[in-house]
Design a protein around this motif. Structure first.
Motif, PDB file in Angstrom:
ATOM      1  N   GLY A  56       0.781  -1.225   0.000  1.00  0.00           N
ATOM      2  CA  GLY A  56       0.000   0.000   0.000  1.00  0.00           C
ATOM      3  C   GLY A  56       0.815   1.278   0.000  1.00  0.00           C
ATOM      4  O   GLY A  56       0.261   2.359   0.174  1.00  0.00           O
ATOM      5  N   THR A  57       2.160   1.170  -0.171  1.00  0.00           N
ATOM      6  CA  THR A  57       3.030   2.351  -0.181  1.00  0.00           C
ATOM      7  C   THR A  57       4.017   2.260  -1.342  1.00  0.00           C
ATOM      8  O   THR A  57       4.076   1.250  -2.043  1.00  0.00           O
ATOM      9  CB  THR A  57       3.841   2.474   1.127  1.00  0.00           C
ATOM     10  N   GLN A  84       8.673  -4.211  14.084  1.00  0.00           N
ATOM     11  CA  GLN A  84       7.217  -4.313  14.137  1.00  0.00           C
ATOM     12  C   GLN A  84       6.666  -3.898  12.771  1.00  0.00           C
ATOM     13  O   GLN A  84       7.244  -3.036  12.097  1.00  0.00           O
ATOM     14  CB  GLN A  84       6.651  -3.397  15.232  1.00  0.00           C
ATOM     15  N   THR A  85       5.562  -4.454  12.377  1.00  0.00           N
ATOM     16  CA  THR A  85       4.976  -4.211  11.057  1.00  0.00           C
ATOM     17  C   THR A  85       4.800  -2.736  10.741  1.00  0.00           C
ATOM     18  O   THR A  85       5.097  -2.298   9.649  1.00  0.00           O
ATOM     19  CB  THR A  85       3.615  -4.934  10.933  1.00  0.00           C
ATOM     20  N   GLY A  86       4.343  -1.926  11.674  1.00  0.00           N
ATOM     21  CA  GLY A  86       4.043  -0.530  11.409  1.00  0.00           C
ATOM     22  C   GLY A  86       5.204   0.444  11.535  1.00  0.00           C
ATOM     23  O   GLY A  86       5.030   1.639  11.319  1.00  0.00           O
TER      24      GLY A  86
END
Length: 90
Positions: A56-57, A84-86
């Motif tokens: 999405g980026t 971490q994913t975010g």
């Protein structure tokens, strides 16, 4: 204009992996003995990196092939570790 801050992604023939070469010293980013930039042996997976597209980026994460860890600056300095994913720091 500092070549010490410039890097080249060198595609490794026959793979989807890259080596990350410092333009000033001609050394490679690797995790052979912690995260460092040094001379390497050709087959070192510690000096092989995969660019992983962040869904999405237009961004990519940089994953070390030997350790399975990621470049990040979560604690303020460049490191290679679990993320971490975010995390945008990775």
């Amino acid at each position: 204009g500092w070549t010490s801050a410039m890097w080249t992604l060198e595609k490794i023939s026959g793979t989807t992996n890259y080596r990350i070469k410092n333009n000033w010293k001609g050394t490679y980013l690797n995790t052979q003995n912690g995260l460092t930039c040094s001379s390497i042996e050709t087959g070192w997976t510690s000096a092989m990196w995969t660019l992983e597209k962040v869904t999405g980026t237009d961004n990519y994460r940089i994953k070390n092939n030997w350790k399975g860890t990621y470049l990040n600056i979560e604690n303020g300095t460049l490191q290679c570790g679990s993320i971490q994913t975010g995390w945008v720091s990775a």
